[in-house]
Write a protein that holds these residues in place. Structure first.
Motif, PDB file in Angstrom:
ATOM      1  N   SER A   1       0.827  -1.212   0.000  1.00 27.99           N
ATOM      2  CA  SER A   1       0.000   0.000   0.000  1.00 27.99           C
ATOM      3  C   SER A   1       0.857   1.255   0.000  1.00 27.99           C
ATOM      4  O   SER A   1       1.988   1.260   0.507  1.00 27.99           O
ATOM      5  CB  SER A   1      -0.934   0.015   1.210  1.00 27.99           C
ATOM      6  N   TYR A   2       0.272   2.307  -0.573  1.00 27.09           N
ATOM      7  CA  TYR A   2       0.982   3.572  -0.633  1.00 27.09           C
ATOM      8  C   TYR A   2       1.263   4.122   0.761  1.00 27.09           C
ATOM      9  O   TYR A   2       2.330   4.678   1.015  1.00 27.09           O
ATOM     10  CB  TYR A   2       0.151   4.584  -1.436  1.00 27.09           C
ATOM     11  N   SER A   3       0.308   3.927   1.677  1.00 30.27           N
ATOM     12  CA  SER A   3       0.499   4.471   3.028  1.00 30.27           C
ATOM     13  C   SER A   3       1.661   3.774   3.742  1.00 30.27           C
ATOM     14  O   SER A   3       2.401   4.404   4.497  1.00 30.27           O
ATOM     15  CB  SER A   3      -0.789   4.369   3.842  1.00 30.27           C
ATOM     16  N   ASP A   4       1.831   2.458   3.505  1.00 27.04           N
ATOM     17  CA  ASP A   4       2.979   1.758   4.083  1.00 27.04           C
ATOM     18  C   ASP A   4       4.284   2.286   3.497  1.00 27.04           C
ATOM     19  O   ASP A   4       5.272   2.476   4.207  1.00 27.04           O
ATOM     20  CB  ASP A   4       2.880   0.251   3.815  1.00 27.04           C
ATOM     21  N   ALA A   5       4.271   2.501   2.189  1.00 24.07           N
ATOM     22  CA  ALA A   5       5.465   3.032   1.530  1.00 24.07           C
ATOM     23  C   ALA A   5       5.804   4.409   2.073  1.00 24.07           C
ATOM     24  O   ALA A   5       6.958   4.717   2.364  1.00 24.07           O
ATOM     25  CB  ALA A   5       5.236   3.095   0.021  1.00 24.07           C
ATOM     26  N   LYS A   6       4.770   5.231   2.243  1.00 25.60           N
ATOM     27  CA  LYS A   6       4.949   6.585   2.743  1.00 25.60           C
ATOM     28  C   LYS A   6       5.521   6.583   4.158  1.00 25.60           C
ATOM     29  O   LYS A   6       6.316   7.439   4.506  1.00 25.60           O
ATOM     30  CB  LYS A   6       3.589   7.290   2.726  1.00 25.60           C
ATOM     31  N   ALA A   7       5.096   5.604   4.954  1.00 27.56           N
ATOM     32  CA  ALA A   7       5.553   5.520   6.343  1.00 27.56           C
ATOM     33  C   ALA A   7       7.007   5.085   6.452  1.00 27.56           C
ATOM     34  O   ALA A   7       7.591   5.102   7.524  1.00 27.56           O
ATOM     35  CB  ALA A   7       4.658   4.566   7.129  1.00 27.56           C
ATOM     36  N   ASN A   8       7.587   4.664   5.328  1.00 24.11           N
ATOM     37  CA  ASN A   8       8.968   4.163   5.350  1.00 24.11           C
ATOM     38  C   ASN A   8       9.903   4.923   4.429  1.00 24.11           C
ATOM     39  O   ASN A   8      10.970   4.423   4.089  1.00 24.11           O
ATOM     40  CB  ASN A   8       8.980   2.681   4.956  1.00 24.11           C
ATOM     41  N   GLN A   9       9.480   6.113   4.010  1.00 25.45           N
ATOM     42  CA  GLN A   9      10.300   6.780   2.996  1.00 25.45           C
ATOM     43  C   GLN A   9      11.502   7.537   3.546  1.00 25.45           C
ATOM     44  O   GLN A   9      12.390   7.891   2.802  1.00 25.45           O
ATOM     45  CB  GLN A   9       9.449   7.681   2.106  1.00 25.45           C
ATOM     46  N   TRP A  10      11.513   7.760   4.861  1.00 25.71           N
ATOM     47  CA  TRP A  10      12.679   8.408   5.453  1.00 25.71           C
ATOM     48  C   TRP A  10      13.496   7.361   6.193  1.00 25.71           C
ATOM     49  O   TRP A  10      12.983   6.689   7.076  1.00 25.71           O
ATOM     50  CB  TRP A  10      12.253   9.504   6.424  1.00 25.71           C
ATOM     51  N   GLN A  11      14.740   7.207   5.826  1.00 29.47           N
ATOM     52  CA  GLN A  11      15.543   6.161   6.431  1.00 29.47           C
ATOM     53  C   GLN A  11      16.789   6.729   7.090  1.00 29.47           C
ATOM     54  O   GLN A  11      17.473   7.581   6.531  1.00 29.47           O
ATOM     55  CB  GLN A  11      15.951   5.151   5.349  1.00 29.47           C
ATOM     56  N   CYS A  12      17.043   6.232   8.300  1.00 29.46           N
ATOM     57  CA  CYS A  12      18.237   6.651   9.023  1.00 29.46           C
ATOM     58  C   CYS A  12      19.460   6.013   8.366  1.00 29.46           C
ATOM     59  O   CYS A  12      19.501   4.803   8.172  1.00 29.46           O
ATOM     60  CB  CYS A  12      18.134   6.218  10.487  1.00 29.46           C
ATOM     61  N   ASP A  13      20.452   6.844   8.033  1.00 24.17           N
ATOM     62  CA  ASP A  13      21.647   6.324   7.371  1.00 24.17           C
ATOM     63  C   ASP A  13      22.564   5.594   8.347  1.00 24.17           C
ATOM     64  O   ASP A  13      23.505   4.933   7.956  1.00 24.17           O
ATOM     65  CB  ASP A  13      22.404   7.448   6.667  1.00 24.17           C
ATOM     66  N   LYS A  14      22.296   5.710   9.663  1.00 22.82           N
ATOM     67  CA  LYS A  14      23.169   5.074  10.661  1.00 22.82           C
ATOM     68  C   LYS A  14      22.679   3.702  11.087  1.00 22.82           C
ATOM     69  O   LYS A  14      23.467   2.798  11.331  1.00 22.82           O
ATOM     70  CB  LYS A  14      23.300   5.978  11.886  1.00 22.82           C
ATOM     71  N   CYS A  15      21.348   3.525  11.220  1.00 24.71           N
ATOM     72  CA  CYS A  15      20.850   2.235  11.683  1.00 24.71           C
ATOM     73  C   CYS A  15      19.769   1.649  10.772  1.00 24.71           C
ATOM     74  O   CYS A  15      19.210   0.602  11.068  1.00 24.71           O
ATOM     75  CB  CYS A  15      20.328   2.348  13.113  1.00 24.71           C
ATOM     76  N   ASN A  16      19.452   2.349   9.669  1.00 22.91           N
ATOM     77  CA  ASN A  16      18.495   1.871   8.666  1.00 22.91           C
ATOM     78  C   ASN A  16      17.051   1.778   9.138  1.00 22.91           C
ATOM     79  O   ASN A  16      16.227   1.171   8.456  1.00 22.91           O
ATOM     80  CB  ASN A  16      18.936   0.515   8.083  1.00 22.91           C
ATOM     81  N   ARG A  17      16.727   2.353  10.288  1.00 22.38           N
ATOM     82  CA  ARG A  17      15.322   2.399  10.694  1.00 22.38           C
ATOM     83  C   ARG A  17      14.579   3.383   9.804  1.00 22.38           C
ATOM     84  O   ARG A  17      15.143   4.382   9.364  1.00 22.38           O
ATOM     85  CB  ARG A  17      15.207   2.827  12.161  1.00 22.38           C
ATOM     86  N   ALA A  18      13.303   3.096   9.546  1.00 22.92           N
ATOM     87  CA  ALA A  18      12.540   3.936   8.625  1.00 22.92           C
ATOM     88  C   ALA A  18      11.485   4.755   9.355  1.00 22.92           C
ATOM     89  O   ALA A  18      10.927   4.311  10.367  1.00 22.92           O
ATOM     90  CB  ALA A  18      11.880   3.066   7.569  1.00 22.92           C
ATOM     91  N   PHE A  19      11.217   5.949   8.815  1.00 24.33           N
ATOM     92  CA  PHE A  19      10.257   6.866   9.425  1.00 24.33           C
ATOM     93  C   PHE A  19       9.374   7.502   8.368  1.00 24.33           C
ATOM     94  O   PHE A  19       9.740   7.555   7.197  1.00 24.33           O
ATOM     95  CB  PHE A  19      11.002   7.952  10.211  1.00 24.33           C
ATOM     96  N   SER A  20       8.206   8.011   8.815  1.00 31.15           N
ATOM     97  CA  SER A  20       7.251   8.573   7.865  1.00 31.15           C
ATOM     98  C   SER A  20       7.504  10.039   7.562  1.00 31.15           C
ATOM     99  O   SER A  20       6.999  10.561   6.581  1.00 31.15           O
ATOM    100  CB  SER A  20       5.825   8.409   8.383  1.00 31.15           C
ATOM    101  N   SER A  21       8.273  10.696   8.410  1.00 27.91           N
ATOM    102  CA  SER A  21       8.532  12.108   8.141  1.00 27.91           C
ATOM    103  C   SER A  21       9.954  12.490   8.525  1.00 27.91           C
ATOM    104  O   SER A  21      10.600  11.826   9.336  1.00 27.91           O
ATOM    105  CB  SER A  21       7.547  12.991   8.902  1.00 27.91           C
ATOM    106  N   PHE A  22      10.415  13.586   7.898  1.00 32.07           N
ATOM    107  CA  PHE A  22      11.759  14.084   8.186  1.00 32.07           C
ATOM    108  C   PHE A  22      11.866  14.499   9.647  1.00 32.07           C
ATOM    109  O   PHE A  22      12.900  14.301  10.286  1.00 32.07           O
ATOM    110  CB  PHE A  22      12.056  15.275   7.271  1.00 32.07           C
TER     111      PHE A  22
END
Ligand SMILES: [Zn+2]
Length: 71
Positions: free
Chosen positions: A37-58
């Motif tokens: 789903s687009y909402s799942d993709a949106k919730a993971n579009q910001w990724q931490c370059d140090k630990c690879n955890r994903a976030f929905s917003s900057f």
């Protein structure tokens, strides 16, 4: 553009994954991850370059970095 905003625009590009729609699989791709789903993709579009955890917003990513990888 001053030096501060130039540096933050580089950080923006490093951490942000654009959402791409795959017409063949009907899935949304964000970086190397695939979502139904687009909402799942949106919730993971910001990724931490140090630990690879994903976030929905900057904003969430920034808070996470301050909490977990404070410089
Ligand atoms: Zn992190």
């Amino acid at each position: 553009m001053n030096r501060g905003s130039f540096m933050s625009s580089i950080k923006y590009r490093v951490n942000h994954n654009p959402i791409m729609y795959d017409h063949l699989t009907k899935m949304y791709q964000v970086g190397r991850k695939v979502f139904r789903s687009y909402s799942d993709a949106k919730a993971n579009q910001w990724q931490c370059d140090k630990c690879n955890r994903a976030f929905s917003s900057f904003k969430e990513l920034k808070v996470h970095k301050n909490d977990n990888h404070a410089y």
